[in-house]
Design an enzyme around this catalytic site. Sequence first.
Site, PDB file in Angstrom:
ATOM      1  CG  PHE A  11      69.044 -14.820  72.910  1.00  0.00           C
ATOM      2  CD1 PHE A  11      69.659 -15.763  72.720  1.00  0.00           C
ATOM      3  CD2 PHE A  11      68.105 -15.155  72.037  1.00  0.00           C
ATOM      4  CE1 PHE A  11      69.888 -16.686  72.100  1.00  0.00           C
ATOM      5  CE2 PHE A  11      67.577 -15.798  71.838  1.00  0.00           C
ATOM      6  CZ  PHE A  11      68.660 -16.980  71.546  1.00  0.00           C
ATOM      7  CG  ASP A  31      73.851  -3.860  74.176  1.00  0.00           C
ATOM      8  OD1 ASP A  31      73.466  -5.093  73.253  1.00  0.00           O
ATOM      9  OD2 ASP A  31      73.376  -3.909  75.061  1.00  0.00           O
ATOM     10  N   GLY A  36      70.656  -6.631  77.403  1.00  0.00           N
ATOM     11  CA  GLY A  36      71.635  -7.566  77.040  1.00  0.00           C
ATOM     12  C   GLY A  36      72.941  -7.266  78.621  1.00  0.00           C
ATOM     13  CE  LYS A  91      64.401   8.541  73.563  1.00  0.00           C
ATOM     14  NZ  LYS A  91      64.954   9.361  75.043  1.00  0.00           N
ATOM     15  CB  ALA A 114      66.262  -7.208  64.914  1.00  0.00           C
ATOM     16  CE1 TYR A 145      60.052  -5.687  70.745  1.00  0.00           C
ATOM     17  CE2 TYR A 145      58.564  -7.567  70.061  1.00  0.00           C
ATOM     18  CZ  TYR A 145      59.637  -7.266  69.635  1.00  0.00           C
ATOM     19  OH  TYR A 145      60.852  -7.790  69.388  1.00  0.00           O
ATOM     20  CE1 TYR A 159      65.296   7.602  57.321  1.00  0.00           C
ATOM     21  CE2 TYR A 159      67.647   7.776  56.566  1.00  0.00           C
ATOM     22  CZ  TYR A 159      67.028   7.751  57.453  1.00  0.00           C
ATOM     23  OH  TYR A 159      67.341   9.192  57.724  1.00  0.00           O
ATOM     24  CB  THR A 175      64.991 -16.531  68.439  1.00  0.00           C
ATOM     25  OG1 THR A 175      64.249 -17.016  66.572  1.00  0.00           O
ATOM     26  CG2 THR A 175      66.337 -17.596  68.085  1.00  0.00           C
TER      27      THR A 175
HETATM   28  P1  NAD Z   1      68.189  -9.282  74.048  1.00  0.00           P
HETATM   29  O1  NAD Z   1      67.160  -7.772  75.400  1.00  0.00           O
HETATM   30  O2  NAD Z   1      68.899  -9.848  74.135  1.00  0.00           O
HETATM   31  O3  NAD Z   1      68.912  -7.868  72.660  1.00  0.00           O
HETATM   32  C1  NAD Z   1      68.600  -7.072  72.825  1.00  0.00           C
HETATM   33  C2  NAD Z   1      69.351  -5.878  73.071  1.00  0.00           C
HETATM   34  O4  NAD Z   1      69.645  -4.535  72.490  1.00  0.00           O
HETATM   35  C3  NAD Z   1      71.027  -5.622  74.463  1.00  0.00           C
HETATM   36  O5  NAD Z   1      72.011  -6.324  74.035  1.00  0.00           O
HETATM   37  C4  NAD Z   1      70.028  -4.514  74.807  1.00  0.00           C
HETATM   38  O6  NAD Z   1      70.803  -4.246  76.129  1.00  0.00           O
HETATM   39  C5  NAD Z   1      69.965  -3.629  73.361  1.00  0.00           C
HETATM   40  N1  NAD Z   1      69.278  -2.738  73.386  1.00  0.00           N
HETATM   41  C6  NAD Z   1      68.539  -2.102  73.638  1.00  0.00           C
HETATM   42  N2  NAD Z   1      67.759  -1.190  73.592  1.00  0.00           N
HETATM   43  C7  NAD Z   1      68.769  -0.227  73.089  1.00  0.00           C
HETATM   44  C8  NAD Z   1      69.689   1.380  72.536  1.00  0.00           C
HETATM   45  N3  NAD Z   1      68.818   2.220  73.248  1.00  0.00           N
HETATM   46  N4  NAD Z   1      70.211   1.059  72.506  1.00  0.00           N
HETATM   47  C9  NAD Z   1      71.826  -0.080  72.145  1.00  0.00           C
HETATM   48  N5  NAD Z   1      72.109  -1.408  72.700  1.00  0.00           N
HETATM   49  C10 NAD Z   1      70.018  -1.692  73.594  1.00  0.00           C
HETATM   50  O7  NAD Z   1      67.264  -9.356  73.037  1.00  0.00           O
HETATM   51  P2  NAD Z   1      66.999 -10.531  71.861  1.00  0.00           P
HETATM   52  O8  NAD Z   1      65.847 -11.861  71.686  1.00  0.00           O
HETATM   53  O9  NAD Z   1      68.460 -10.873  71.399  1.00  0.00           O
HETATM   54  O10 NAD Z   1      66.574  -9.743  70.668  1.00  0.00           O
HETATM   55  C11 NAD Z   1      67.432  -8.679  69.405  1.00  0.00           C
HETATM   56  C12 NAD Z   1      66.453  -8.507  69.058  1.00  0.00           C
HETATM   57  O11 NAD Z   1      66.085  -9.471  67.825  1.00  0.00           O
HETATM   58  C13 NAD Z   1      64.995  -7.311  69.214  1.00  0.00           C
HETATM   59  O12 NAD Z   1      65.404  -6.124  68.014  1.00  0.00           O
HETATM   60  C14 NAD Z   1      63.766  -8.032  69.163  1.00  0.00           C
HETATM   61  O13 NAD Z   1      63.174  -7.306  68.651  1.00  0.00           O
HETATM   62  C15 NAD Z   1      64.176  -9.429  67.944  1.00  0.00           C
HETATM   63  N6  NAD Z   1      63.330 -10.172  67.903  1.00  0.00           N
HETATM   64  C16 NAD Z   1      63.770 -11.384  68.891  1.00  0.00           C
HETATM   65  C17 NAD Z   1      63.118 -12.390  68.595  1.00  0.00           C
HETATM   66  C18 NAD Z   1      63.484 -13.278  69.576  1.00  0.00           C
HETATM   67  O14 NAD Z   1      62.654 -14.012  69.457  1.00  0.00           O
HETATM   68  N7  NAD Z   1      64.945 -13.352  70.345  1.00  0.00           N
HETATM   69  C19 NAD Z   1      61.927 -12.736  68.304  1.00  0.00           C
HETATM   70  C20 NAD Z   1      61.290 -10.610  67.743  1.00  0.00           C
HETATM   71  C21 NAD Z   1      62.094  -9.977  66.950  1.00  0.00           C
END
Ligand code: NAD
Length: 312
Positions: A11, A31, A36, A91, A114, A145, A159, A175
Site C-alpha cells: 500500500f 517485494d 502486497g 524476521k 518505516a 510486530y 548502524y 494511514t
Molecule cells: P502492506 O502490507 O500493504 O505493505 C507491506 C509490503 O511489504 C507488502 O507488499 C508485502 O508483500 C511486503 N513484504 C512483507 N514482508 C516482506 C519480505 N520479507 N520481503 C519482501 N517484501 C515483503 O502494508 P503498508 O501499510 O503499506 O505498510 C508498509 C510499511 O509501513 C510497513 O513496514 C508497516 O509496518 C509500516 N506502517 C504502516 C502503517 C499504516 O497505517 N499503513 C502504520 C505504521 C507503519
Amino acid sequence: MRIFITGGAGFIGSHLCDYFLARDHQVIAMDNFITGSPDNIAHLANDSRFEFIRHDVSNYINVAGPVDAVLHFASPASPKSYLDFPIQTLKVGALGTHNALGVARVKGARFLLASTSEVYGDPLVHPQREDYWGNVNPVGPRGVYDEAKRFAEALTLAYQREHGMETRIVRIFNTYGPRNALDDGRVVPNFIGQALRGEPLTVHGDGSQTRSFTYVSDLVEGIARLLMSDEKLPVNIGNPKEMTIKTFAERINAITGNKAGIIYTERPVDDPTRRNPDITKARTILGWEPKVSLDAGLEETIAYFTERMKKA
Ligand code: NAD
Ligand code: UDP
C-alpha cells in the site's frame, strides 16, 4: 536519485514509487507479495525508470548498480497480517532490516526505516511524543510486530553510530487510502467493505478506543521531507485528529448511506486504548502537517474500494 524501496508492491510502498517517479527519480522496488499485490504496481510496468525484483528481503539482498536511498517498508503491517505471519514479521523486522541496512552501507546510500506508532504499544502518555519509550507487551500477540520494529529502530541507530551512516526513522500512525488491501483486517478497509456490502460495521469492544487517520498522500509527503532532512532520530508522521472507533464507524455509515448499523464484537488482546501523535517535531523540523481532511480522504478511498469490489 536511484531509490530502492522494499515492500514496494504494498500500500504505502507503491505510493512511494509513484511519488519518486513523478519527480523524475529512478525506483527499484522489491517485494515478495506476502501481503502486497502486483496490482499495486501494474501501472508502472512500462516505465523504463521503474524496476521490480521479486524477493524476500529476509534473505540476502542483491541490487545491481548505484543506489542513493534505501526505503525499508517491507513488513506485514495490519494486526491480522502480523498475527497470520508472526515469524515472517519478526524476521523481516530483524533480518530484513539488517539486509536493507547492508545494501545502504555498501552503496553509500541514505537509509529510511518505516517504523510505527506500535513502538509505543498501549501508550500511557497522550499524545505520544517521540521521546516516550512506550508500553509494549513483548509476549502478547502484537509483540511480534512491536518488538520487530523496536529492534529495527535500535539496529538502524547502531548502524548510524557504528558506521556513520545517514539514517532516518519515520514512526507512521494509522494511514489509509487507495491500495489499502480490502481484506487485511484494518479498520478503514474493513468498515468501508462492510458498508459497501450493506453489512453492519464490526466495532471491537465498545468502540471507545481512539485512533486518528492519515491520508496516504500526506504521509508520503512527510516521508519524502524526512528523507531529505538532517533529522537522525525518529519522527512521528500522523494526523493528530483523534476520534473514537465508534464515532469513526458512525461517520462511515453516514457517508456511505449504510443503514445496517453497528455490531459490537470482541476486542483484540492488547489493542491500544488511545493513540494520537504529537507532531510538533514534524511541524518544526519538516514544516509538515496533514492537509487532507478525513471526508476528502474517505471519498477517494471509498471510490477506490467501490471499483475494486466491482472487479472482484
Ligand atoms: P502492506 O502490507 O500493504 O505493505 C507491506 C509490503 O511489504 C507488502 O507488499 C508485502 O508483500 C511486503 N513484504 C512483507 N514482508 C516482506 C519480505 N520479507 N520481503 C519482501 N517484501 C515483503 O502494508 P503498508 O501499510 O503499506 O505498510 C508498509 C510499511 O509501513 C510497513 O513496514 C508497516 O509496518 C509500516 N506502517 C504502516 C502503517 C499504516 O497505517 N499503513 C502504520 C505504521 C507503519
Ligand atoms: N477495529 C474495529 N473493527 C474492525 C477492525 C478494527 O473496531 O473491524 C478497531 C481495532 O480494534 C482498533 C482500531 O479499530 O481499536 C484500529 O484497528 P486497525 O486494525 O486498523 O489497526 P491498529 O490501529 O490497531 O494497528
